[in-house]
Design a protein around this motif. Sequence first.
Motif, short mmCIF file in Angstrom:
data_model
loop_
_atom_site.label_atom_id
_atom_site.label_comp_id
_atom_site.label_asym_id
_atom_site.label_seq_id
_atom_site.Cartn_x
_atom_site.Cartn_y
_atom_site.Cartn_z
N TYR A 31 0.70 -1.22 0.03
CA TYR A 31 -0.06 0.09 0.15
C TYR A 31 0.94 1.22 -0.18
CZ TYR A 31 -3.56 -3.17 1.53
OH TYR A 31 -4.75 -4.38 1.51
N TYR A 32 2.10 1.18 0.06
CA TYR A 32 3.02 2.43 0.33
C TYR A 32 3.97 2.32 -0.97
CZ TYR A 32 1.30 2.09 4.99
OH TYR A 32 0.50 2.17 6.15
N SER A 33 4.34 3.83 -1.16
CA SER A 33 5.47 4.17 -1.73
C SER A 33 6.55 4.30 -0.73
CB SER A 33 5.20 5.72 -2.58
OG SER A 33 4.19 5.30 -3.81
N MET A 34 7.83 4.02 -1.32
CA MET A 34 8.91 4.01 -0.37
C MET A 34 9.81 4.82 -0.62
SD MET A 34 7.84 1.81 2.01
CE MET A 34 9.56 1.62 2.89
N TRP A 101 1.49 8.04 -0.95
CA TRP A 101 1.26 8.48 -1.97
C TRP A 101 2.60 8.92 -2.61
CZ3 TRP A 101 -3.53 7.18 -3.03
CH2 TRP A 101 -4.54 7.22 -2.14
N PHE A 102 2.83 8.67 -3.93
CA PHE A 102 3.97 8.83 -4.48
C PHE A 102 4.57 10.25 -4.51
CE2 PHE A 102 7.79 7.31 -6.16
CZ PHE A 102 8.10 8.02 -7.57
N ALA A 103 3.36 10.95 -4.96
CA ALA A 103 3.60 12.57 -5.04
C ALA A 103 3.92 13.06 -3.82
CB ALA A 103 2.29 12.96 -5.49
N ASN A 104 3.92 12.37 -2.75
CA ASN A 104 4.47 13.09 -1.29
C ASN A 104 5.54 12.01 -0.82
OD1 ASN A 104 2.37 14.94 -1.43
ND2 ASN A 104 0.88 13.56 -0.32
N VAL A 105 5.89 11.14 -1.59
CA VAL A 105 7.11 10.27 -0.78
C VAL A 105 8.29 10.85 -0.36
CG1 VAL A 105 8.40 9.98 -3.07
CG2 VAL A 105 7.96 7.88 -1.35
N ARG A 106 8.61 11.97 -0.48
CA ARG A 106 9.62 12.91 0.19
C ARG A 106 9.21 13.18 1.47
NH1 ARG A 106 13.71 15.32 -4.40
NH2 ARG A 106 12.88 14.11 -6.18
N ARG A 107 7.91 12.99 1.87
CA ARG A 107 7.59 13.42 3.34
C ARG A 107 7.07 12.26 3.81
NH1 ARG A 107 6.02 17.64 0.28
NH2 ARG A 107 3.79 16.95 0.34
N PRO A 108 7.67 11.29 4.17
CA PRO A 108 7.19 9.99 4.73
C PRO A 108 6.26 10.15 5.98
CG PRO A 108 9.53 9.77 4.28
CD PRO A 108 9.16 10.96 4.15
N ASP A 109 5.44 9.17 6.19
CA ASP A 109 4.49 9.21 7.41
C ASP A 109 5.27 8.13 8.33
OD1 ASP A 109 1.89 9.17 5.22
OD2 ASP A 109 2.66 10.78 6.39
N SER A 110 6.12 7.20 8.09
CA SER A 110 6.83 6.43 8.87
C SER A 110 8.20 6.28 8.70
CB SER A 110 6.17 4.96 8.75
OG SER A 110 4.86 5.14 9.09
N TRP A 111 9.00 5.99 9.55
CA TRP A 111 10.42 5.92 9.18
C TRP A 111 11.08 4.73 10.00
CZ3 TRP A 111 13.06 9.66 6.39
CH2 TRP A 111 12.43 10.80 6.18
N GLY A 112 12.32 4.37 9.71
CA GLY A 112 13.01 3.23 10.30
C GLY A 112 13.84 3.68 11.12
#
Length: 121
Positions: A31-34, A101-112
Motif C-alpha cells: 500500500y506504500y510508496s517507499m 502517495w508517491f507524490a508525497n514520498v519525500r515526506r514519509p509518514d513512517s521512518w525506520g
Amino acid sequence: QVQLAESGGGLVQPGGSLRLSCAASGRTLTYYSMGWFRQAPGKEREFVAAISWSGGSSEYADPVKGRFTISRDNAKNTVYLQMNSLKPEDTAVYYCGAQRWFANVRRPDSWGQGTQVTVSS
C-alpha cells in the motif's frame, strides 16, 4: 502504521558496493510508496531515492543517479537500495520511509531507525 527496519549498512572502501534492505512489519508494503534518505554528520536529512508501490516509477537525487538503484519485493515486504561506486561523501545514516502517495514520498509518514554506511579507505 507500518514499522520499518533497515539493515545492510557497514564500512566499505571507496568504489565498493553495499545493498541496504528495509523490512516492513505491521502492514503490507504493497500500500506504500517507499523512499530512502540519508543524514550525514552536521547536515540535514536528504532524499536519496524513491519507488512507487508497484515499482513502476522511481526517482533519484542527482548525486546518486547512475550509481544507486532502488527496488522492492512486495512478496517479501522489503525494499532495497543497491549502492555501487560508493564515495566518501556517501557516508551517512541511511533511513527508509513509507508514504501512501508517491507524490508525497519525500515526506514519509513512517521512518525506520537507520543504518550507518561509512565509505573510507
